[in-house]
Scaffold this active site. Sequence first.
Site, PDB file in Angstrom:
ATOM      1  N   LYS A   1       0.819  -1.627   0.023  1.00  0.00           N
ATOM      2  CA  LYS A   1      -0.511   0.170   0.139  1.00  0.00           C
ATOM      3  C   LYS A   1       0.930   1.579  -0.009  1.00  0.00           C
ATOM      4  O   LYS A   1       1.835   1.727   1.047  1.00  0.00           O
ATOM      5  CB  LYS A   1      -0.892   0.110   0.983  1.00  0.00           C
ATOM      6  CG  LYS A   1      -2.447   1.113   1.251  1.00  0.00           C
ATOM      7  CD  LYS A   1      -1.253   2.229   1.517  1.00  0.00           C
ATOM      8  CE  LYS A   1      -2.493   3.923   1.955  1.00  0.00           C
ATOM      9  NZ  LYS A   1      -2.516   4.150   1.244  1.00  0.00           N
TER      10      LYS A   1
ATOM     11  N   GLU B   1       9.419   2.041  10.938  1.00  0.00           N
ATOM     12  CA  GLU B   1      10.471   2.723  10.399  1.00  0.00           C
ATOM     13  C   GLU B   1       9.818   4.651  10.719  1.00  0.00           C
ATOM     14  O   GLU B   1       8.910   4.546   9.133  1.00  0.00           O
ATOM     15  CB  GLU B   1      10.705   3.056   9.030  1.00  0.00           C
ATOM     16  CG  GLU B   1      11.848   1.172   9.228  1.00  0.00           C
ATOM     17  CD  GLU B   1      13.436   1.393   9.894  1.00  0.00           C
ATOM     18  OE1 GLU B   1      12.880   2.318  10.931  1.00  0.00           O
ATOM     19  OE2 GLU B   1      13.487   0.350   9.147  1.00  0.00           O
TER      20      GLU B   1
ATOM     21  N   CYS C   1      13.636  10.801   6.405  1.00  0.00           N
ATOM     22  CA  CYS C   1      13.693  10.409   8.069  1.00  0.00           C
ATOM     23  C   CYS C   1      15.351  10.882   8.371  1.00  0.00           C
ATOM     24  O   CYS C   1      15.033  11.262   9.558  1.00  0.00           O
ATOM     25  CB  CYS C   1      13.202   9.271   7.885  1.00  0.00           C
ATOM     26  SG  CYS C   1      14.122   8.214   6.976  1.00  0.00           S
TER      27      CYS C   1
ATOM     28  N   GLU D   1       9.164  17.571  13.853  1.00  0.00           N
ATOM     29  CA  GLU D   1      10.963  17.202  13.042  1.00  0.00           C
ATOM     30  C   GLU D   1      10.142  17.677  11.696  1.00  0.00           C
ATOM     31  O   GLU D   1       8.695  17.997  11.477  1.00  0.00           O
ATOM     32  CB  GLU D   1      10.500  15.226  12.301  1.00  0.00           C
ATOM     33  CG  GLU D   1      10.953  15.348  10.903  1.00  0.00           C
ATOM     34  CD  GLU D   1      10.912  13.925  10.630  1.00  0.00           C
ATOM     35  OE1 GLU D   1       9.179  13.336  10.705  1.00  0.00           O
ATOM     36  OE2 GLU D   1      11.284  13.153  10.239  1.00  0.00           O
TER      37      GLU D   1
HETATM   38  P1  NAP Z   1       2.338   9.412   6.488  1.00  0.00           P
HETATM   39  O1  NAP Z   1       1.604  10.305   6.391  1.00  0.00           O
HETATM   40  O2  NAP Z   1       2.505   8.772   7.203  1.00  0.00           O
HETATM   41  O3  NAP Z   1       2.081   8.363   4.565  1.00  0.00           O
HETATM   42  C1  NAP Z   1       2.906   7.187   4.886  1.00  0.00           C
HETATM   43  C2  NAP Z   1       2.178   5.823   4.486  1.00  0.00           C
HETATM   44  O4  NAP Z   1       1.310   5.894   5.942  1.00  0.00           O
HETATM   45  C3  NAP Z   1       1.329   5.909   2.761  1.00  0.00           C
HETATM   46  O5  NAP Z   1       0.604   4.772   2.659  1.00  0.00           O
HETATM   47  C4  NAP Z   1       0.194   6.644   3.992  1.00  0.00           C
HETATM   48  O6  NAP Z   1      -1.136   6.261   2.791  1.00  0.00           O
HETATM   49  C5  NAP Z   1       0.031   5.541   4.971  1.00  0.00           C
HETATM   50  N1  NAP Z   1      -0.857   6.068   6.080  1.00  0.00           N
HETATM   51  C6  NAP Z   1      -1.350   7.284   6.286  1.00  0.00           C
HETATM   52  N2  NAP Z   1      -1.936   7.329   7.957  1.00  0.00           N
HETATM   53  C7  NAP Z   1      -2.152   6.394   8.406  1.00  0.00           C
HETATM   54  C8  NAP Z   1      -3.439   5.616   9.494  1.00  0.00           C
HETATM   55  N3  NAP Z   1      -3.702   6.366  10.318  1.00  0.00           N
HETATM   56  N4  NAP Z   1      -2.981   3.989   9.240  1.00  0.00           N
HETATM   57  C9  NAP Z   1      -2.293   3.246   7.604  1.00  0.00           C
HETATM   58  N5  NAP Z   1      -1.532   3.718   6.673  1.00  0.00           N
HETATM   59  C10 NAP Z   1      -1.168   5.271   7.225  1.00  0.00           C
HETATM   60  O7  NAP Z   1       3.796   9.006   5.872  1.00  0.00           O
HETATM   61  P2  NAP Z   1       4.969  10.446   5.318  1.00  0.00           P
HETATM   62  O8  NAP Z   1       4.058  12.228   5.968  1.00  0.00           O
HETATM   63  O9  NAP Z   1       4.002  10.542   3.640  1.00  0.00           O
HETATM   64  O10 NAP Z   1       6.054  10.281   5.573  1.00  0.00           O
HETATM   65  C11 NAP Z   1       6.659  11.430   5.793  1.00  0.00           C
HETATM   66  C12 NAP Z   1       7.095  10.463   7.371  1.00  0.00           C
HETATM   67  O11 NAP Z   1       7.873   9.427   6.999  1.00  0.00           O
HETATM   68  C13 NAP Z   1       8.851  11.060   8.198  1.00  0.00           C
HETATM   69  O12 NAP Z   1       7.917  11.011   8.977  1.00  0.00           O
HETATM   70  C14 NAP Z   1       9.467  10.835   7.906  1.00  0.00           C
HETATM   71  O13 NAP Z   1      10.497  10.968   8.621  1.00  0.00           O
HETATM   72  C15 NAP Z   1       9.031   8.905   7.599  1.00  0.00           C
HETATM   73  N6  NAP Z   1       9.984   8.468   6.591  1.00  0.00           N
HETATM   74  C16 NAP Z   1      10.904   7.523   7.921  1.00  0.00           C
HETATM   75  C17 NAP Z   1      11.194   6.584   7.316  1.00  0.00           C
HETATM   76  C18 NAP Z   1      12.195   5.152   8.088  1.00  0.00           C
HETATM   77  O14 NAP Z   1      12.932   4.677   7.417  1.00  0.00           O
HETATM   78  N7  NAP Z   1      12.406   5.861   9.797  1.00  0.00           N
HETATM   79  C19 NAP Z   1      11.944   6.774   6.177  1.00  0.00           C
HETATM   80  C20 NAP Z   1      11.452   7.434   5.684  1.00  0.00           C
HETATM   81  C21 NAP Z   1      10.402   8.592   6.039  1.00  0.00           C
HETATM   82  P3  NAP Z   1      -1.696   7.895   2.663  1.00  0.00           P
HETATM   83  O15 NAP Z   1      -0.805   8.776   1.583  1.00  0.00           O
HETATM   84  O16 NAP Z   1      -2.958   7.067   1.752  1.00  0.00           O
HETATM   85  O17 NAP Z   1      -2.172   8.861   3.598  1.00  0.00           O
END
Ligand code: NAP
Length: 459
Positions: free
Chosen positions: A159, A233, A267, A364
Site C-alpha cells: 500500500k 520506521e 527521515c 520533525e
Molecule cells: P505518512 O502520512 O505516515 O504516510 C506513509 C504511509 O502511511 C502512506 O502510504 C500513507 O497512506 C499511510 N498512512 C498514513 N496514515 C495512515 C493510517 N492512519 N493508517 C494506515 N496507513 C496510513 O507519512 P508521510 O508524511 O507521507 O512520510 C513522511 C514521514 O515518514 C516522515 O515522518 C518521515 O520521517 C517518515 N519516514 C521514515 C523513514 C524511516 O525509515 N524511518 C523513511 C522515510 C520516511 P496515504 O498516502 O494514503 O495517506
Amino acid sequence: MTTIRSVNPATGEELARFDEDDADVVEARIAAAARAFPVLAGTPIVRRGEWMRAAAGLLEDEADELAALITAEMGKPIAQSRAEVLKSAHTMRYYADNAAAFLDGRVLDDPSAVGASTARTRFEPLGVVLAVMPWNYPIWQVVRFAAPALMAGNVGLLKHASNVPQSARYLGELFVRAGFPEGSFATLLIGSARVERVIRDPRVVAVTLTGSEGAGRSIAATAGDVLKKVVLELGGSDPFIVMPSADLDAAVETAVRARTTNNGQACINAKRFIVHDDVYDAFAERFTRRMSALRVGDPSDPAVEIGPLATEQGRRDIAELVEDARAAGAEVLAGDIPADAPGWFYPPTVVAGLSPRMRLWSEEAFGPVASLYRAASLDDAIAIANDSDFGLGSAFWSTDPEEIARAERELEAGAVFVNGMTISYAELPFGGVKRSGFGRELSQEGLREFCNLKTVWVA
Ligand code: NAP
C-alpha cells in the site's frame, strides 16, 4: 470510488488519475498472495535469486524513465532519482547474493547441554506481509522491504502513499515481470482508511510501515489488536554535532547535503545542527552562505539542487513550523517567504536561537529547514542531541578519539556516523529507537525480521 491522483509538485499539473482498487480487486490480490506464498517459499533460493537479479536488471534498463517518473511525481532532483533507482537495483543484487547465508541457522556446539543429539535453528518465511510505504523514496523504500522479504520466501502486498500511484503501479508489476510467481508481490491502490481491514485479514501475517508517527500509532494498534508482527520506521530529527577539532570545511559541505538531500524530506536528513561554541560563529556563517546559494527550481534540470516539496500540505506544515519559531523569537538566518508561484517550493532555511517552547525544537522539520544550536561543551552537545523524542540517525564531527568514543556510546539513536552523514546502505542495518520506531531493515537483520526463527531439537 475515491480517485488517487499523481500531481507534479513543481507545476501543480495533474499527471494521471486512477480509481482506487475496489473491494473485489483487493480480495483477489490478497487471495493471489496467499496462493503464491507456498509456491515461493517452496522455490529453491537459487531460483529466487535469479528472479531478483532479473528484477534488478529491469530497474537498471529502465533507470532513465523511472528516474523521470520519480522526479515528475514527487519532485526529487533528477540525479538523485536516478541514484535511487540504481541503489535499489544494487540492493536487490545484494540480497540475491547473500540471502542464503543470512538464512543459515545456528548449530549448537554441545547438544548434550539440552539433552539432544542435535540442536539447531532455522529461518523460515512468515507468509503474506503488508508494506505501507511513503512517497519520499518511492522506489527505494519499497525495494528495501521487498528484496529481503521475497528472498526469504515471503510474499508482499504494497500500500503505497497516495501521491505516488504511478510508482506504486510500476512496483506492483516489477517482480512478476522479472519471473516471480503470480501474486508474489502486488500493489493495492487504496487509501489509508482501508489499511486496517487488510491488516485484520487472516491471510496477512505481518505489517511493516515506513511513515509518520500518526500512521505508526494506528497501524501498530491494529496489528497489536490482532497480534501480528509489526516493524515501524518512523520519523527522525537527527542531530549533527560539530566539535572544535572537526574539519570545518568538510563539516559544512556535508551538513548542507545532509540537510537538503531529497529536498530535505528524508527521515535521516540531519535536522538539528549542534555546534560547539568555539566554532559556532564560523560554522553558522559558512553554512548559512552555502544554504542560501543552493539552486532551487525545476527538479528535472540537472543543475538544480533543490526541487519543490512533494505536497502542498508538506509546504504548509514546514512554513508553519518556521513561522511559529520566528514569532517566538527565533532568528531566521536564511530563507525567504516562498514566492506565490506554481509548485510547492520552499527555500533552504536556517533558523537559530531556538528554545524548547518552539515547535521546531521538538517536531520533525520535513523540508529544507536547518535548526542551529550552540553547545558549551561535549556534555551539552550530547544532552541537546538526546533531548528529542526521536532516535533515528546521528552524525558526529570530531577528530578526538575520546570524544568519538563517547558519542558512539551516548547518542540515543539507531546509528552514529562519525565525520560523515547518515546514509542507508544495503549492507548495514537501519532503524531507530524511541519514537523513530522499532525493528530493523536492510542487512542480515532486515531479512530476518520477517522470518520465523525455529528451534529444532532432535533426541
Ligand atoms: P505518512 O502520512 O505516515 O504516510 C506513509 C504511509 O502511511 C502512506 O502510504 C500513507 O497512506 C499511510 N498512512 C498514513 N496514515 C495512515 C493510517 N492512519 N493508517 C494506515 N496507513 C496510513 O507519512 P508521510 O508524511 O507521507 O512520510 C513522511 C514521514 O515518514 C516522515 O515522518 C518521515 O520521517 C517518515 N519516514 C521514515 C523513514 C524511516 O525509515 N524511518 C523513511 C522515510 C520516511 P496515504 O498516502 O494514503 O495517506
